[in-house]
Scaffold this motif. Structure first.
Motif, PDB file in Angstrom:
ATOM      1  N   ARG A   9      20.958 112.805 -50.411  1.00 11.55           N
ATOM      2  CA  ARG A   9      20.008 113.123 -49.341  1.00 11.55           C
ATOM      3  C   ARG A   9      19.072 114.267 -49.767  1.00 11.55           C
ATOM      4  NH1 ARG A   9      19.821 111.283 -44.627  1.00 11.55           N
ATOM      5  NH2 ARG A   9      21.282 109.694 -43.909  1.00 11.55           N
TER       6      ARG A   9
ATOM      7  N   GLY B 199      13.275 109.380 -44.159  1.00 13.48           N
ATOM      8  CA  GLY B 199      14.670 109.419 -43.727  1.00 13.48           C
ATOM      9  C   GLY B 199      15.301 108.043 -43.742  1.00 13.48           C
ATOM     10  N   GLY B 200      14.510 107.048 -43.328  1.00 21.05           N
ATOM     11  CA  GLY B 200      15.009 105.672 -43.349  1.00 21.05           C
ATOM     12  C   GLY B 200      15.316 105.193 -44.753  1.00 21.05           C
TER      13      GLY B 200
ATOM     14  N   ASP C 196      18.510 106.856 -45.811  1.00 21.91           N
ATOM     15  CA  ASP C 196      19.628 106.199 -45.126  1.00 21.91           C
ATOM     16  C   ASP C 196      19.994 104.887 -45.814  1.00 21.91           C
ATOM     17  OD1 ASP C 196      19.763 108.220 -43.292  1.00 21.91           O
ATOM     18  OD2 ASP C 196      18.556 107.184 -41.768  1.00 21.91           O
ATOM     19  N   TRP C 197      18.984 104.120 -46.196  1.00 17.38           N
ATOM     20  CA  TRP C 197      19.232 102.838 -46.873  1.00 17.38           C
ATOM     21  C   TRP C 197      19.973 103.053 -48.193  1.00 17.38           C
ATOM     22  CZ3 TRP C 197      17.219 101.245 -51.673  1.00 17.38           C
ATOM     23  CH2 TRP C 197      17.522  99.916 -52.021  1.00 17.38           C
TER      24      TRP C 197
ATOM     25  N   TYR D 233      26.926 112.154 -51.351  1.00 19.45           N
ATOM     26  CA  TYR D 233      25.975 111.810 -50.277  1.00 19.45           C
ATOM     27  C   TYR D 233      25.048 112.976 -49.966  1.00 19.45           C
ATOM     28  CZ  TYR D 233      29.228 107.939 -49.695  1.00 19.45           C
ATOM     29  OH  TYR D 233      30.009 106.840 -49.916  1.00 19.45           O
TER      30      TYR D 233
ATOM     31  N   GLU E  14      21.893 105.558 -48.977  1.00 18.02           N
ATOM     32  CA  GLU E  14      23.263 105.990 -48.696  1.00 18.02           C
ATOM     33  C   GLU E  14      24.138 104.814 -48.280  1.00 18.02           C
ATOM     34  OE1 GLU E  14      25.659 108.965 -45.677  1.00 18.02           O
ATOM     35  OE2 GLU E  14      23.577 109.454 -46.222  1.00 18.02           O
ATOM     36  N   ARG E  15      23.594 103.916 -47.468  1.00 12.08           N
ATOM     37  CA  ARG E  15      24.364 102.724 -47.062  1.00 12.08           C
ATOM     38  C   ARG E  15      24.718 101.874 -48.274  1.00 12.08           C
ATOM     39  NH1 ARG E  15      20.559 102.372 -42.946  1.00 12.08           N
ATOM     40  NH2 ARG E  15      19.501 100.655 -44.029  1.00 12.08           N
TER      41      ARG E  15
END
Length: 807
Positions: free
Chosen positions: A714, A398-399, A402-403, A710, A405-406
């Motif tokens: 994911r 998940g991390g 998230d990275w 996005y 996506e950022r």
């Protein structure tokens, strides 16, 4: 094809598989037994890789040479560089070793100190006779010393053949029978007879024997290939199973996947045997390749099954959806991968065709096996427990998502700048790439036989034969004094090249005849004058009358064709091209084209020309792969803009890899040239998964670009990360090889696939967001020919239905 890949079709496939489980397992078992029975037809290649088409002019010239003189790579040399050799006991043992080798049926003749003949003058009646160089069977130390002095000081004919003056090295030349050079008999002789005999000699006499020559090098090199096949398969299974278990934390899932790919490996060997193809340095990598490519199939199928179980716990429904919703996606990704390999089929090189055929067939085969075996085996097992599904909620994954996506959300400009900088640096690096056509470059540098190669390169200026065929265009034209003088001029020209050894030809034989005629005086080692030729040239013919075939080695039976042999150092294609460019004008001047026909040939030259052929075809085959995959994307998405957007993230990693090759000094050669087509065929799979999911999200989110990008990122990021990691470490297995080319292939494909993953997860979404107006409308993204959904979410389907009803 649209019907073939429709949702209804895959529903039918799923029902057929699950209703006929026993029959399908029986059929897989029968096919495996049949293909296993074909293993007996597998054979290892006993020749160098010929990359040129059979009808290529260079190949035709080489065949003409073989027709005149037979197999040229039949020489094995063994040498000793030790002053103690010239002591009575060791000197006698060395000669006995050569004589023993001569007695083997695989050996045609030998040229050693024990075989040397001298032409001596006798009185009463006056005559010349060939007499042995070694007159006494058991020479004492004084006699051995005299033999040593005479050999190095008075017999220039044997320099390069029997001795080297650089450090008083002595060697014996072993000529194998030409009809066994490219057969298993050669391997058996070298491995089972020659090597043990030499090792026994070394032990008994405390001498280090250096051994080389193309038959010897080829035998040990092919033996290394055979040994490494098992190593690669074992390492690939170990690495992929460990990674698989790390991701899924399930022994059951890991064992099922390993069982599937092991059957795929058995089929790969069976296809090789069924088609009667040789196992070469290329086809040897196919079985471990099947493991590396097959595991991602297993990941997609098992991951989808566990996701479905987690949603509703219904096993039958989960298995049905695994086949229906992942089958078409996995088929398309396997087709694109197979396309990358299949482009080699269209080349005219037999070696590459065979590689392309076997690889593409087995990639489709491992897809079929995965789709059949995994759902059927799970259907007989209990539903996975909660502990088997924990990996679906890993925080570190998940991390990572998230990275990504950022980065896409807040740093798109940085992504584009880095991509452009990488592109510029790569283009600069590409201009520094060199081309290598060396036969020896990929061979294991740590192997004992490679150290021997280096010794012979230093002492005798090379081990790779370069042949020059001279056609005098008339019978018995070779032995004309005018022709011999032209050949001597050519030999002097070749001797001036540092990368080439002093040539051997009939000229050496004639010069030795004159020396012998003048009582062995070395100052007469020269061609006879016109007055001397009539009574000296017959002695040259007599030198081969004892069965050693020295004359027949360099002149054909009609006397029209002459052969000149020189040995090359391990030089690259560019250096060889420089030498050729410098030599040919001078050769044509020495041998006028209206009176002589001269051709340069030999296995080393064939290999170098083959490398050039590959480089020219690289662009064609890669362009073809890009074109085929672009057609596939066009058919799937019905949009040329999507083709452009999908190709950019996959071409950039190829350019980055090519640039890395330039900076790291990795040359373009037969092994590394495969990197680009293989990597492109595999990396485009990620693009297909992402864009298919992106299009589905667009429809579900009323064509809102950002939300769709996005969501797709994911949804597909986890599976793309899993498969990329497996592929990265799977191809890294090839880096344990002792062959430089295989190491480079593994490292470069691994690096390319890692770049491709990042490019598809960062650059592709960034492009979609930046070009939203151009691609976010329904005209551009029409209804596709198929829905390729690797991780389709049932919630998404229900949400679409609710929105439709509300309208």
């Amino acid at each position: 094809m649209s019907k073939f890949l429709s949702f209804e079709f895959w529903n039918t496939v799923a029902r057929t598989i699950l209703r006929n489980r026993i029959l399908i397992l029986i059929l897989i078992f029968a096919a495996t037994v049949f293909l296993a029975s074909q293993w007996k037809n597998m054979r290892f290649s006993y020749t160098e890789a010929n990359l040129l088409p059979d009808d290529d002019e260079i190949n035709l010239q080489y065949q003409e040479f073989l027709d005149k003189f037979g197999e040229e790579g039949n020489l094995i040399v063994m040498a000793v560089n030790d002053p103690s050799l010239f002591t009575p006991e060791k000197f006698k043992a060395w000669n006995e070793l050569a004589q023993e080798l001569k007695s083997y049926p695989e050996v045609d003749f030998t040229v050693s100190i024990a075989d040397l003949k001298k032409l001596e003058k006798f009185e009463d009646p006056g005559r010349f006779e060939m007499v042995p160089f070694i007159a006494e069977p058991d020479p004492d130390s004084i006699q051995v010393s005299e033999y040593q002095k005479e050999l190095f000081d008075s017999l220039p004919f044997y320099e390069g053949l029997v001795y080297s003056k650089k450090s008083n090295t002595v060697q014996s030349a072993i000529y194998l029978k030409k009809d066994i050079v490219n057969t298993e008999i050669r391997r058996d002789f070298v491995v089972e007879e020659l090597i043990p005999l030499i090792e026994n000699f070394e032990e008994e006499n405390d001498l280090n024997v250096y051994v080389s020559g193309m038959p010897y090098i080829r035998t040990l090199n092919s033996q290394n290939i055979i040994d490494e096949i098992g190593l690669f398969i074992g390492a690939a299974l170990l690495v992929t199973s460990l990674i698989f278990f790390f991701f899924f934390r399930s022994f059951r899932a890991t064992l099922i996947s390993m069982f599937t790919v092991i059957i795929g490996v058995m089929w790969a060997f069976g296809v090789l045997g069924l088609l009667h193809y040789e196992i070469t340095v290329l086809t040897a990598i196919i079985p471990p390749l099947i493991i590396v490519i097959g595991i991602p199939n297993c990941i997609f199928l098992i991951n989808k099954y566990q996701q479905e179980i987690k949603k509703h716990g219904n096993q039958a429904k989960s298995l049905q959806r695994v086949i229906t919703k992942v089958g078409n996606a996995t088929l398309m990704t396997n087709l694109t991968t197979a396309s990358g390999f299949a482009t080699f089929i269209l080349t005219e090189s037999t070696l590459l065709k065979e590689f392309g055929i076997v690889a593409s067939i087995n990639i489709i085969a491992i897809f079929v096996l995965s789709l059949l075996i995994i759902p059927i085996i799970y259907s007989y097992m209990r539903v996975p427990k909660q502990k088997h599904l924990k990996h679906l909620n890993k925080r570190w994954i998940g991390g990572f998502v998230d990275w990504m996506e950022r980065m896409v959300r807040h740093h798109r400009i940085s992504i584009f700048i880095i991509s452009i900088l990488l592109l510029i640096a790569s283009i600069i690096g590409i201009y520094t790439i060199r081309i290598s056509g060396s036969l020896l470059e990929d061979m294991p540098k740590s192997a004992g036989f490679f150290k021997d190669i280096e010794f012979f390169e230093e002492e005798f200026d090379g081990v790779m034969p370069l042949e020059i065929l001279i056609d005098t265009q008339r019978e018995k034209g070779v032995m004309k004094l005018s022709t011999l003088k032209r050949m001597e001029e050519l030999q002097q020209l070749l001797a001036e090249e540092e990368e080439l050894s002093d040539p051997l030809s009939v000229v050496n034989l004639v010069k030795y005849s004159k020396q012998a005629y003048y009582n062995g005086n070395p100052k007469y080692y020269q061609l006879p004058t016109s007055q001397e030729q009539n009574f000296i040239l017959p002695y040259a013919k007599d030198l081969g009358s004892d069965g050693t075939n020295i004359l027949n080695t360099y002149v054909d039976s009609t006397g029209q064709y002459a052969r000149m042999t020189t040995f090359m150092k391990d030089i690259g294609t560019e250096e060889m091209e420089r030498i050729e460019e410098a030599l040919w004008p001078k050769i044509k001047k020495i041998f006028p084209e209206e009176r002589y026909q001269v051709e340069m040939t030999g296995k080393a030259l064939i290999f170098q020309k083959g490398t050039n052929y590959l480089v020219k075809n690289l662009v064609i085959s890669l362009s073809l792969a890009i074109f085929l995959i672009a057609l596939l994307m066009a058919w799937m998405f019905k949009s040329w803009r999507m083709i452009v957007i999908s190709l950019v993230p996959n071409l950039l990693p190829l350019l980055v890899t090519a640039g890395m090759m330039g900076y790291l000094g990795v040359p373009i050669k037969p092994s590394t040239i495969l990197v680009f087509s293989i990597a492109f065929g595999i990396s485009v799979d990620d693009t297909i998964h992402f864009l298919a999911k992106y299009r589905q999200e667009l429809k579900a989110n009323n064509w809102k670009i950002k939300r769709s990008v996005y969501a797709a990122l994911r949804e597909t990021g986890v599976s793309m990360f899993y498969t990329s990691i497996v592929l990265f470490f799977g191809f890294s297995v090839f880096m344990i090889s002792s062959f430089g080319g295989t190491v480079a292939l593994g490292g470069l494909v691994s690096a390319t696939l890692l770049f491709a993953m990042l490019s598809n997860l960062l650059l592709l979404p960034a492009l979609l967001l930046s070009l939203e107006k151009e691609i976010a409308n329904k005209e551009v993204l029409k209804e596709p020919a198929i829905d390729i959904i690797s991780e389709e979410d049932e919630f998404l389907e229900k949400r679409r239905k609710r929105k439709t009803k509300s309208k």
